[in-house]
Design a protein around this motif. Sequence first.
Motif, PDB file in Angstrom:
ATOM      1  N   ALA A   1       0.815  -1.220   0.000  1.00  0.00           N
ATOM      2  CA  ALA A   1       0.000   0.000   0.000  1.00  0.00           C
ATOM      3  C   ALA A   1       0.845   1.266   0.000  1.00  0.00           C
ATOM      4  O   ALA A   1       0.312   2.376   0.047  1.00  0.00           O
ATOM      5  N   THR A   2       2.164   1.090  -0.030  1.00  0.00           N
ATOM      6  CA  THR A   2       3.090   2.217   0.145  1.00  0.00           C
ATOM      7  C   THR A   2       4.306   2.023  -0.776  1.00  0.00           C
ATOM      8  O   THR A   2       4.325   1.117  -1.605  1.00  0.00           O
ATOM      9  N   ALA A   3       5.329   2.853  -0.547  1.00  0.00           N
ATOM     10  CA  ALA A   3       6.581   2.650  -1.293  1.00  0.00           C
ATOM     11  C   ALA A   3       7.373   1.487  -0.707  1.00  0.00           C
ATOM     12  O   ALA A   3       8.412   1.093  -1.250  1.00  0.00           O
ATOM     13  N   GLY A   4       6.896   0.921   0.374  1.00  0.00           N
ATOM     14  CA  GLY A   4       7.577  -0.202   1.029  1.00  0.00           C
ATOM     15  C   GLY A   4       7.460  -0.085   2.536  1.00  0.00           C
ATOM     16  O   GLY A   4       7.221   0.999   3.065  1.00  0.00           O
ATOM     17  N   TRP A   5       7.562  -1.201   3.236  1.00  0.00           N
ATOM     18  CA  TRP A   5       7.491  -1.325   4.691  1.00  0.00           C
ATOM     19  C   TRP A   5       6.045  -1.216   5.199  1.00  0.00           C
ATOM     20  O   TRP A   5       5.541  -2.141   5.799  1.00  0.00           O
ATOM     21  N   GLY A   6       5.404  -0.062   4.956  1.00  0.00           N
ATOM     22  CA  GLY A   6       4.005   0.072   5.370  1.00  0.00           C
ATOM     23  C   GLY A   6       3.814   1.079   6.483  1.00  0.00           C
ATOM     24  O   GLY A   6       4.765   1.512   7.138  1.00  0.00           O
ATOM     25  N   THR A   7       2.534   1.456   6.696  1.00  0.00           N
ATOM     26  CA  THR A   7       2.189   2.415   7.759  1.00  0.00           C
ATOM     27  C   THR A   7       1.813   1.615   9.019  1.00  0.00           C
ATOM     28  O   THR A   7       2.677   1.279   9.815  1.00  0.00           O
ATOM     29  N   ALA A   8       0.511   1.272   9.153  1.00  0.00           N
ATOM     30  CA  ALA A   8       0.109   0.461  10.320  1.00  0.00           C
ATOM     31  C   ALA A   8       0.828  -0.888  10.288  1.00  0.00           C
ATOM     32  O   ALA A   8       1.356  -1.350  11.315  1.00  0.00           O
ATOM     33  N   LEU A   9       0.902  -1.496   9.124  1.00  0.00           N
ATOM     34  CA  LEU A   9       1.596  -2.793   9.036  1.00  0.00           C
ATOM     35  C   LEU A   9       3.116  -2.607   9.168  1.00  0.00           C
ATOM     36  O   LEU A   9       3.826  -3.544   9.522  1.00  0.00           O
ATOM     37  N   GLY A  10       3.588  -1.404   8.900  1.00  0.00           N
ATOM     38  CA  GLY A  10       5.003  -1.083   9.112  1.00  0.00           C
ATOM     39  C   GLY A  10       5.323  -1.119  10.607  1.00  0.00           C
ATOM     40  O   GLY A  10       6.394  -1.589  11.016  1.00  0.00           O
ATOM     41  N   VAL A  11       4.373  -0.633  11.426  1.00  0.00           N
ATOM     42  CA  VAL A  11       4.571  -0.682  12.887  1.00  0.00           C
ATOM     43  C   VAL A  11       4.599  -2.150  13.339  1.00  0.00           C
ATOM     44  O   VAL A  11       5.420  -2.549  14.171  1.00  0.00           O
ATOM     45  N   VAL A  12       3.718  -2.958  12.732  1.00  0.00           N
ATOM     46  CA  VAL A  12       3.696  -4.399  13.035  1.00  0.00           C
ATOM     47  C   VAL A  12       5.048  -5.016  12.656  1.00  0.00           C
ATOM     48  O   VAL A  12       5.672  -5.745  13.431  1.00  0.00           O
ATOM     49  N   ARG A  13       5.522  -4.691  11.446  1.00  0.00           N
ATOM     50  CA  ARG A  13       6.791  -5.242  10.938  1.00  0.00           C
ATOM     51  C   ARG A  13       7.961  -4.859  11.857  1.00  0.00           C
ATOM     52  O   ARG A  13       8.773  -5.697  12.246  1.00  0.00           O
ATOM     53  N   SER A  14       8.009  -3.559  12.219  1.00  0.00           N
ATOM     54  CA  SER A  14       9.117  -3.097  13.080  1.00  0.00           C
ATOM     55  C   SER A  14       9.049  -3.773  14.446  1.00  0.00           C
ATOM     56  O   SER A  14      10.081  -4.155  15.014  1.00  0.00           O
ATOM     57  N   SER A  15       7.825  -3.912  14.978  1.00  0.00           N
ATOM     58  CA  SER A  15       7.678  -4.522  16.317  1.00  0.00           C
ATOM     59  C   SER A  15       8.139  -5.975  16.273  1.00  0.00           C
ATOM     60  O   SER A  15       8.828  -6.449  17.192  1.00  0.00           O
ATOM     61  N   HIS A  16       7.775  -6.688  15.209  1.00  0.00           N
ATOM     62  CA  HIS A  16       8.174  -8.090  15.063  1.00  0.00           C
ATOM     63  C   HIS A  16       9.685  -8.203  14.970  1.00  0.00           C
ATOM     64  O   HIS A  16      10.317  -9.040  15.626  1.00  0.00           O
ATOM     65  N   ARG A  17      10.277  -7.314  14.164  1.00  0.00           N
ATOM     66  CA  ARG A  17      11.743  -7.389  13.987  1.00  0.00           C
ATOM     67  C   ARG A  17      12.492  -7.059  15.277  1.00  0.00           C
ATOM     68  O   ARG A  17      13.632  -7.438  15.458  1.00  0.00           O
TER      69      ARG A  17
END
Length: 329
Positions: A145-161
Amino acid sequence: MEVKAFHWKGDHLLLLDQRELPHREKWLRLENHIQIAEAIKNMAVRGAPAIGCVAAYGFVLGVEKGEDPQRVYEILSRTRPTAYNLFWSLNRMKRALELGRDLQKEALNIEKEDYQANRLMGEKGSELIPQGAKILTHCNTGALATAGWGTALGVVRSSHRKGKRITVWVNETRPYLQGSRLTAWELLKEGIPHRIITDMTAGFLMSKGEVDIILVGADRIAANGDTANKIGTYTLSVLAKAHGIPFYVVAPSSTFDLSLREGKDIPVEERSEKELKRCGVAEIAPSDSPAYHVAFDITPAENITAIITEKGIIHPVTKANVEKCLSSV
Ligand code: MRU
């Protein structure tokens, strides 16, 4: 593994056709602004920031082919009326043209800046996520939905990592199923534990204490913080309030439309009823029954615990705090 929705190739754009996911990874080769406008309108690409990036490349292709810039602007801007990043990005491209700037470079910068904003939001947002959190999300707000990583899902991704041992409830998101088709696909690729639920299951899970946090994206945010996002977001915000669950919107500054005072001023996209009466290729309603397919709803600022942006966290969500956060460098 991180996924990518599009690749700029200098004289054309390669676009992952999101209508085919998760079954098939089909790439479209788009060579002009008309094809790009079509891809945005028919949802081959979707998600406000991705739409903004792709439209910028459409502007490059149209203008470089000698088309009238104003006409190119109009064709691209008449695709998805709610997604503010579309207008933000096209206005930036128009300005770059007026200033005699390199258009390809400007479009590449829009893409790069969106990616960087997502990484920053991921970083800031993940600080709000406790160990072991059960997160609920709606629609798809990820790399697709973005240029990469994500907004709300980006927070999910960062938290997981960061090793936070989170689990994600994925709202399927009727009628386009951006949750079950796209978010689940991204979470699988990233190895993040998740379960898909029907949109109607969310309230029951909240009542059982199975949801700790709700994270959603935004298509357009008015000056007072009222937020347009995928239909069903407002319902989630009311449920969150009733159950005392934190409700976060994650969006870059390019999603804020400060020319609009409040949510009721935001244009809300209506789409064809055919899309609602079909699931994939199957007809799921009597063809003679009329339907109402509204793609977004408005969540009032008072229902939002905080808005996470790349510039900082807006809390509480008020006009003054929106202004203060967005004017910071
Ligand atoms: O109709 P869509 O799939 O374009 O809607 C997308 C959303 O509602 C997203 O939440 C929003 O664009 C933010 S995506 C980072």
